[in-house]
Each structure stands twice: as C-alpha cells, then as structure tokens.
Design a protein around this motif. Structure first.
Motif, PDB file in Angstrom:
ATOM      1  N   GLN A   2      27.092   3.993-127.391  1.00  0.00           N
ATOM      2  CA  GLN A   2      26.563   2.639-127.302  1.00  0.00           C
ATOM      3  C   GLN A   2      25.976   2.202-128.653  1.00  0.00           C
ATOM      4  O   GLN A   2      25.592   3.029-129.476  1.00  0.00           O
ATOM      5  N   THR A   3      25.907   0.865-128.822  1.00  0.00           N
ATOM      6  CA  THR A   3      25.405   0.323-130.089  1.00  0.00           C
ATOM      7  C   THR A   3      24.000   0.816-130.402  1.00  0.00           C
ATOM      8  O   THR A   3      23.708   1.222-131.532  1.00  0.00           O
ATOM      9  N   ARG A 312      36.155  12.884-133.510  1.00  0.00           N
ATOM     10  CA  ARG A 312      35.136  11.843-133.504  1.00  0.00           C
ATOM     11  C   ARG A 312      34.043  12.243-132.518  1.00  0.00           C
ATOM     12  O   ARG A 312      34.318  12.956-131.555  1.00  0.00           O
ATOM     13  N   GLY A 348      35.791  -6.588-137.395  1.00  0.00           N
ATOM     14  CA  GLY A 348      35.329  -6.315-136.044  1.00  0.00           C
ATOM     15  C   GLY A 348      35.966  -5.105-135.397  1.00  0.00           C
ATOM     16  O   GLY A 348      36.034  -5.014-134.163  1.00  0.00           O
ATOM     17  N   MET A 349      36.439  -4.181-136.207  1.00  0.00           N
ATOM     18  CA  MET A 349      37.087  -2.978-135.679  1.00  0.00           C
ATOM     19  C   MET A 349      36.147  -2.242-134.719  1.00  0.00           C
ATOM     20  O   MET A 349      34.963  -2.083-134.978  1.00  0.00           O
ATOM     21  N   ASP A 350      36.678  -1.792-133.588  1.00  0.00           N
ATOM     22  CA  ASP A 350      35.867  -1.141-132.557  1.00  0.00           C
ATOM     23  C   ASP A 350      35.249   0.162-133.048  1.00  0.00           C
ATOM     24  O   ASP A 350      35.864   0.907-133.823  1.00  0.00           O
ATOM     25  N   ALA A 351      34.035   0.423-132.579  1.00  0.00           N
ATOM     26  CA  ALA A 351      33.373   1.727-132.719  1.00  0.00           C
ATOM     27  C   ALA A 351      33.085   2.127-134.161  1.00  0.00           C
ATOM     28  O   ALA A 351      32.979   3.315-134.473  1.00  0.00           O
ATOM     29  N   TYR A 353      30.289   1.677-137.148  1.00  0.00           N
ATOM     30  CA  TYR A 353      28.923   1.264-137.468  1.00  0.00           C
ATOM     31  C   TYR A 353      28.598   1.749-138.879  1.00  0.00           C
ATOM     32  O   TYR A 353      29.188   2.727-139.365  1.00  0.00           O
ATOM     33  N   GLY A 374      27.644  -3.408-137.129  1.00  0.00           N
ATOM     34  CA  GLY A 374      28.376  -2.829-136.009  1.00  0.00           C
ATOM     35  C   GLY A 374      29.626  -3.633-135.743  1.00  0.00           C
ATOM     36  O   GLY A 374      29.922  -4.596-136.468  1.00  0.00           O
ATOM     37  N   PRO A 375      30.382  -3.284-134.705  1.00  0.00           N
ATOM     38  CA  PRO A 375      31.628  -3.998-134.410  1.00  0.00           C
ATOM     39  C   PRO A 375      31.427  -5.482-134.141  1.00  0.00           C
ATOM     40  O   PRO A 375      32.366  -6.275-134.311  1.00  0.00           O
ATOM     41  N   ASP A 376      30.226  -5.879-133.698  1.00  0.00           N
ATOM     42  CA  ASP A 376      29.990  -7.279-133.331  1.00  0.00           C
ATOM     43  C   ASP A 376      29.285  -8.079-134.411  1.00  0.00           C
ATOM     44  O   ASP A 376      28.872  -9.217-134.179  1.00  0.00           O
ATOM     45  N   SER A 379      31.101 -11.503-135.209  1.00  0.00           N
ATOM     46  CA  SER A 379      31.090 -12.445-134.082  1.00  0.00           C
ATOM     47  C   SER A 379      29.682 -12.970-133.823  1.00  0.00           C
ATOM     48  O   SER A 379      29.500 -14.152-133.515  1.00  0.00           O
TER      49      SER A 379
END
Length: 426
Positions: A2-3, A312, A348-351, A353, A374-376, A379
């Motif tokens: 989680q973030t 990972r 915005g690549m996932d996962a 940070y 982070g990914p967000d 956005s």
C-alpha cells in the motif's frame, strides 16, 4: 504494498541513511591520542556542531581541550569545551568571517607539543570565508553568487574562493606553525578529495591565482575590480600563493576522510535488508542534472520491469549531487526537481515510489529536505489544477509537492554527505 506502507518504508530508510552518516558514530574511531601539550579544535561546516559533540564525548576529561567551530544558522548543539558559532550559508556573512579570524589567531599560538584537531564538513567554504586584505565581504559574496549562478562546478568555485580567503587551500594548516595537525573530514563532494571539501583548509592546494582568473574568464564573471586586481597581482607573483604539495607544513598534517556517501548508502542497504527488501546501489556519485539523472533512472526501472524474473520488492539507491539550472523563477531544490522529472518520466507507472532528499535537511533554499512520489503523483497534481510539465520547465517543483503535501521536512540533520535517492519497485 500500500502507498502508506511504501512511503513509511522510504522515510525510515532515509533516517537509517542519516544514522549511517552521523558524526557521533563516525568521529570517535579516528580521534588521535591527546598530545603532551594542548589540543585546539577548530573547524567549520554543516556537521561542525555534531562533530564537536562527538569529540567532547570521547575526549579524556583529564586532557586539555578547547576550541571553536562554526556551523550554519539553526545547526548548533550544546557543547561544554568547544564553542559553536552560527553563521550564514551559502553566502558568507560577518559572523563567519569574524570567527575565521579568531581561528587564525588561536592557531598561531600553538607550539610543537600541541595538536590542532580540525573538524571539516561540507559548507565550510562559506562558513569559514574570511576575505583577504583589500577584498570586502560584499565583493566576496557577489563573486560567490555569480559563480554559483553560472553553473560552475564546486571545484571551480572553490578554486576562486581559495585565493580570495584566508583559511582555505591549506592556509589553516600553515597557520598552526610547528603543531601537529589532524583533520577529520566528512565529505559532501563526489570523489571525496579533501582539497575540495570545504575548500581544504588543511590540504595542499594545487591550484593557482592564474587558475582562479581563468575560471572567472571562462564563466564570464563580472567580479568587482578589486577582485580582478588582487588575482592579477597574485598571478604575477606579487602575493604569496596558497601552500602547495610538498610545503613543509604538510609534513606534520594528516587529512582523514571519515565518512561520505558510501557509509550513508550502505546503512540504507542494511536497513532494507532487515525489512526483507533487496536494495542495490546504482551510483554513489551522480553529478548530472536532476532531469538527466531522472531519465537515466527511469530507463533502469524499465529494464528491471522487462525482466519478469526480477524479485520484488526491490530498491535502487544513489548518492552524489545533481544540478539544477538557474533559469526560471520557481522554487525547489535539486531533489524535488529530480522527483518531479522522475514522476513525469514514469507516467504513473504502477507500484513505483521514490524519495529524494539532501542529507543536511535542506533541499535548495526551502525548509524541506526533499519529497516523495508515488504512482498517483501526476493524477493528484492534475486534479488540483497543476501542470507538472510546466512546473518542471520553470524549476518550480516545490510548488507541486507543497500542494500535494508530499514534502519531506526533517529540520537540520547536522550532517552532510549530499543527496539520498531511493526508488522502490513494489
């Protein structure tokens, strides 16, 4: 992951890295035995107060010890036997110059049975800047500011400062006369060359007045007439130059680099290992622009993600000091700029940070050490009406991360081994 967990992991890793560069841990193993005479502690830099505390904590109570160090405003610590003075950084002020004058006077009282213990760390070039006779503090500030804004390297800037100030370039060691000199140095420069750390107060200076003049010409620095006149006199041999390699004063001088980026990054690797996360040091000494380094690191991330067998979570670590052009009117240091460029490159690549911060607790001229992404990140910024690409173009990364609440604020850390960058691939 989680973030919140990812952010907590990165922040904890930064504090572990700081612990790895803590002068209270690094100084004691390098302390010499007390001499038969006096021990005088002199020095300067962002870590000067914590280095002084380390000396006091481990010096025998029965052995004479006194001294004076200068550090940046708000970087002091309480001491008993070594006085700590606060002065201006990155541009010098009268408090630093006055303290440097006192240091020269006190060094001149040492004898053959005495020891000068010099505590040197990044920032000392400005904090110990006592102008030579005939050059005003204002003139020194102006030429320093112009060099910084020109894009000159720290080595070039310090070459000029060595020839316009009275402690740099081995001049403190020369002032100590027949005393033994031991300099303990915390490095904030890539390569860890002592002559470039705080302008090398106890190091032989291979540069010349002619070199300083050439740097002003190369970067088209319009320094005060008095500055040019002084350097020209020096180039003609009318003024004694800084002590060079082979000078007799260095026969009794030892410079020891006791810590730098390597210790800081290794401490972070060890921390991640305790958390079950693989960490790799990709570069201890990044020196390119913040945006260029971000592009290189994203390319590395994409290579890892293309390898389906890569374990990972994993972390990519790097140190050194990136650069930022001075054009534009925005706010933000090199670490925030690196992160904004990194977020844009990641799309915005996932996962993914990341954290980037200056180990002295100050990124540029603001009050934050750095920031996180982070990914967000993109956005969220766009939802607030921000244009990340435009902010990056105007070097206004601080505005972006302040609006997002993603600044990392630590306050003064009282150490300084340049930047810490960590990319977490969760």
């Amino acid at each position: 992951m989680q973030t919140a967990q990812a952010r907590a992991l990165l922040i904890a890793s930064f504090h572990a890295a700081l612990a790895g560069a803590d002068p209270l841990r690094l100084v004691p193993p390098y302390l010499p035995a007390p001499p038969s005479g006096r021990t005088l502690v002199l020095g300067g830099g962002k870590a000067a107060a914590s280095m002084a505390c380390a000396v006091e904590a481990h010096w025998p109570d029965s052995a004479p010890l006194q001294g004076l160090v200068v550090t940046r405003y708000q970087h002091s610590l309480p001491t008993r036997r070594i006085a700590v003075i606060e002065a201006s950084h990155p541009l010098p002020d009268g408090r630093g110059a006055e303290t440097a004058q006192q240091m020269l006077a006190r060094a001149a009282t040492l004898t053959r049975n005495d020891l000068l213990l010099a505590l040197i760390s990044g920032g000392g070039s400005s904090l110990l800047a006592l102008p030579v006779a005939g050059i005003s503090l204002q003139a020194l500030r102006r030429v320093t500011r112009a060099l910084v804004n020109s894009g000159a390297s720290i080595q070039d800037i310090n070459t000029v400062r060595k020839h316009l100030t009275q402690l740099a370039g081995g001049q403190l060691a020369r002032a100590a006369g027949a005393a033994q000199v031991r300099a303990l140095i915390l490095s904030d420069v890539t390569g860890d060359d002592p002559t470039h750390i705080a302008s090398g107060p106890c190091c032989a200076d291979p540069s010349t007045f002619g070199d300083a003049l050439a740097i002003l010409e190369r970067f088209r620095i319009e320094a005060d007439a008095a500055v040019h006149a002084y350097l020209r006199r020096g180039a003609k041999g009318e003024i004694a130059d800084t002590p060079k390699p082979g000078d007799t004063c260095f026969a009794r001088t030892e410079n020891r680099v006791i810590g730098g980026a390597r210790q800081m990054l290794r401490a972070a690797v060890d921390y991640f290992q305790t958390q079950g996360v693989t960490a790799t040091i990709v570069n201890e000494a990044e020196t390119q622009s913040s945006q260029q380094v971000a592009q290189i690191h994203v390319h590395r991330v994409r290579q890892i993600l293309a390898n389906s067998g890569a374990a990972r979570p994993l972390v990519l670590l790097s140190g050194g000091e990136t650069t930022v052009a001075t054009q534009g009117s925005g706010r933000g240091g090199r670490n925030a700029e690196y992160l904004l460029a990194l977020a844009i490159e990641l799309h915005g690549m996932d996962a993914i940070y990341a954290l980037a911060a200056d180990t002295d607790g100050i990124d540029g001229t603001e009050n934050n050490a750095g920031a996180l992404i982070g990914p967000d990140t993109l956005s969220r910024a766009q939802a607030l009406g921000l244009n990340p690409a435009r902010l990056l173009a105007s070097h206004d990364s601080h505005t972006c991360f302040a609006a997002l609440g993603d600044l990392l604020v630590t306050g003064p850390t009282r150490t300084n081994v340049n930047d810490y960058r960590a990319i977490l691939i969760a």
